[in-house]
Design a protein around this motif. Structure first.
Motif, mmCIF file in Angstrom:
data_model
loop_
_atom_site.group_PDB
_atom_site.id
_atom_site.type_symbol
_atom_site.label_atom_id
_atom_site.label_comp_id
_atom_site.label_asym_id
_atom_site.label_seq_id
_atom_site.Cartn_x
_atom_site.Cartn_y
_atom_site.Cartn_z
ATOM 1 N N PRO A 294 86.813 -19.788 107.644
ATOM 2 C CA PRO A 294 88.050 -19.026 107.479
ATOM 3 C C PRO A 294 87.834 -17.543 107.786
ATOM 4 O O PRO A 294 86.725 -17.022 107.675
ATOM 5 N N LYS A 295 88.910 -16.890 108.131
ATOM 6 C CA LYS A 295 88.847 -15.458 108.358
ATOM 7 C C LYS A 295 89.831 -14.759 107.419
ATOM 8 O O LYS A 295 90.699 -15.388 106.834
ATOM 9 N N GLY A 296 89.656 -13.467 107.290
ATOM 10 C CA GLY A 296 90.573 -12.680 106.471
ATOM 11 C C GLY A 296 90.159 -12.539 105.026
ATOM 12 O O GLY A 296 90.955 -12.086 104.203
ATOM 13 N N ILE A 297 88.883 -12.878 104.693
ATOM 14 C CA ILE A 297 88.444 -12.780 103.301
ATOM 15 C C ILE A 297 88.493 -11.346 102.803
ATOM 16 O O ILE A 297 88.993 -11.064 101.714
ATOM 17 N N GLY A 298 88.016 -10.423 103.595
ATOM 18 C CA GLY A 298 87.938 -9.029 103.163
ATOM 19 C C GLY A 298 89.285 -8.356 103.023
ATOM 20 O O GLY A 298 89.426 -7.380 102.278
ATOM 21 N N ILE A 315 76.031 -23.004 113.468
ATOM 22 C CA ILE A 315 77.316 -22.371 113.196
ATOM 23 C C ILE A 315 77.534 -21.210 114.168
ATOM 24 O O ILE A 315 76.586 -20.523 114.585
ATOM 25 N N ASP A 316 78.781 -21.006 114.536
ATOM 26 C CA ASP A 316 79.124 -19.910 115.432
ATOM 27 C C ASP A 316 78.707 -18.586 114.795
ATOM 28 O O ASP A 316 79.159 -18.217 113.710
ATOM 29 N N PHE A 317 77.795 -17.852 115.473
ATOM 30 C CA PHE A 317 77.219 -16.638 114.903
ATOM 31 C C PHE A 317 78.286 -15.591 114.610
ATOM 32 O O PHE A 317 78.300 -14.967 113.542
ATOM 33 N N ASN A 318 79.199 -15.403 115.559
ATOM 34 C CA ASN A 318 80.234 -14.387 115.373
ATOM 35 C C ASN A 318 81.137 -14.731 114.196
ATOM 36 O O ASN A 318 81.546 -13.852 113.432
ATOM 37 N N VAL A 323 82.617 -13.431 108.606
ATOM 38 C CA VAL A 323 82.774 -13.775 107.199
ATOM 39 C C VAL A 323 81.951 -12.844 106.314
ATOM 40 O O VAL A 323 82.437 -12.352 105.287
ATOM 41 N N LEU A 324 80.698 -12.582 106.709
ATOM 42 C CA LEU A 324 79.857 -11.681 105.925
ATOM 43 C C LEU A 324 80.443 -10.280 105.869
ATOM 44 O O LEU A 324 80.444 -9.634 104.814
ATOM 45 N N ASP A 325 80.952 -9.805 107.012
ATOM 46 C CA ASP A 325 81.584 -8.485 107.034
ATOM 47 C C ASP A 325 82.808 -8.456 106.123
ATOM 48 O O ASP A 325 83.037 -7.479 105.400
ATOM 49 N N ASP A 326 83.581 -9.541 106.180
ATOM 50 C CA ASP A 326 84.773 -9.629 105.341
ATOM 51 C C ASP A 326 84.413 -9.602 103.861
ATOM 52 O O ASP A 326 85.057 -8.923 103.059
ATOM 53 N N ILE A 327 83.362 -10.355 103.498
ATOM 54 C CA ILE A 327 82.940 -10.382 102.099
ATOM 55 C C ILE A 327 82.537 -8.988 101.647
ATOM 56 O O ILE A 327 82.899 -8.534 100.561
#
Length: 447
Positions: A294-298, A315-318, A323-327
């Protein structure tokens, strides 16, 4: 059979004041007493009657009884391995304007049938049933019979577990779309399909699907929406599930809790959390073929609890970095559980910005030391470290002292760190860094 007992010297005592009866472990019992004669009985449990093969018409009190079980609200049948038949009541003729079924169980709201594997017949008079639980029977005929007899306007909660012959819910739930509020399906090994009109379940708040290995997808037509009132969607251990319709999930605007776990063939969950304004808990874990996240966590202001990890190594690296950036950008997260990989030799640097985080669980990381920036997680009150087999060192003593709110430290399956904390006075001991924490489990001089 008259629901009376003889008291020596005092004659017969009627049991007509009984409200709650638990009839249990009478292993030689072959016939159930006439509980239908008890006018005040509200709660009845029949449990562990191993020799009972049928519940006959006498159970209801006989034809002379105008209303059978007039006050009964909850009925439980459990652990009767030889029960095969539950008979209909023999109802007396009544005035034409009154339905016969209203003479039997007129107030029964809660019915539970558990571990009666041979049961193949059941009554068809449950006019005001609100909660139905059926667990561990081979035939789905009792489910069909009970649902066909109940009023669709009354049933609110349906739980189905371990019905080995059940292949589809389509015929069973016809007519229940408007009022059903909670649906749980668990361990039905032959279940292949859910209702294809989930969007029409207007009042459905909770949908749980667990351990249904033959379920391959959730039926969905393009443009179709999900249940409009759904707040909790949990899917777990559906080993053949390969597709979740993101468009349908995104249409459930009031969804608060989304959990997808242990679905080994699921490749993608490409939902945008920005389309789910109410989401507060998200768990996506142990889906080992998952490549898109999923996207949009942040950007989500209400997400407070996140459990994520255990994905495909390809898993797709990007997608993962996003996701990590969003978190790392989240201002609302209070509880985070992250499952990494053994080859991950460091924590994601993005997490150093999670100053509102109160609980953190790290599982299956390959780092040897926690980073120094860890001391900046100023709101952290609980830390769990699990299966970090290479972990030896905590952050410096100064960094750990900065965690003023840290009250709980739990360490599980981290053998090197446990060893480093064992010798309290050793110059290399990690114990001095954590000894001030009030509650410690899994490490220390006593372990």
């Amino acid at each position: 059979m008259r629901m009376e007992v003889f008291l020596d010297g005092r004659g017969w005592l009627k049991l007509d004041k009984l409200i709650d009866v638990f009839f249990s472990n009478c292993e030689n019992c072959e016939e159930i007493p006439m509980f239908g004669l008890l006018p005040l009985l509200k709660y009845l449990t029949l449990d562990g009657l191993n020799n009972l093969q049928s519940i006959g018409p006498s159970f209801y009190g006989g034809q002379e009884t105008r209303v059978m079980f007039p006050a009964l609200e909850r009925l439980i049948l459990s652990n009767m391995p030889n029960l095969t038949a539950w008979a209909e009541a023999e109802v007396m003729p009544v005035v034409e304007t009154r339905k016969c079924r209203e003479q039997v169980f007129p107030r029964l709201e809660d019915l539970k049938i558990k571990n009666c594997p041979k049961l193949i017949t059941s009554p068809s008079h449950f006019p005001c049933l609100k909660k139905l639980e059926i667990d561990t029977i081979e035939s789905d005929f009792p489910l069909t019979k009970i649902l066909s007899s109940s009023s669709p306007t009354s049933l609110e909660v349906l739980s189905i577990s371990r019905i080995s012959s059940l292949t589809s819910l389509l015929p069973h739930l016809q007519g229940y779309q408007k009022y059903l509020r909670e649906l749980t399906i668990e361990d039905c090994e032959k279940l292949r399909e859910l209702p294809d009109d989930l969007h029409s379940f207007q009042s459905l708040i909770i949908l749980r699907i667990f351990e249904c290995p033959s379920l391959q997808s959730i039926s969905y037509q393009s443009g179709q929406k999900g249940p409009p009132s759904l707040r909790t969607l949990e899917i777990s251990s559906c080993s053949e599930l390969s597709y979740l319709p993101s468009e349908m999930i995104e249409s459930i605007r009031c969804l608060e809790d989304l959990s997808v776990t242990r679905c080994n063939k699921l490749v993608s969950i490409s939902i945008d959390l920005g389309e789910l304004p109410c989401i507060s808990r998200l768990e996506i874990s142990y889906c080992f073929e998952l490549r898109n996240l999923p996207k949009g966590i942040g950007r989500h202001s209400k997400l407070t609890k996140l459990t994520i990890g255990g994905f495909s190594k390809s898993i797709d690296f990007n997608s993962f970095q996003t996701v990590l950036d969003d978190i790392g950008q989240s201002k609302s997260l209070r509880n985070l559980s992250l499952n990494g990989w053994k080859h991950c030799d460091s924590l994601p640097y993005q997490f150093q910005h999670l100053t509102s985080l109160e609980s953190l669980t790290l599982f299956d990381f390959g780092m040897e030391a926690l980073p120094e920036w860890f001391g900046g997680l100023s709101s952290l009150s609980s830390l769990s470290l699990c299966a970090c087999y290479k972990l030896r060192h905590m952050p410096s003593k100064e960094a750990m002292q900065r965690l003023k709110k840290l009250q709980y430290l739990i360490v599980t399956c981290c053998p090197l760190l446990r060893e480093m904390c064992r010798e309290e006075n050793s110059p290399d001991s990690e114990w001095s860094k954590i000894s001030h924490i009030r509650h410690i489990g899994g490490v220390g001089p006593g372990f």
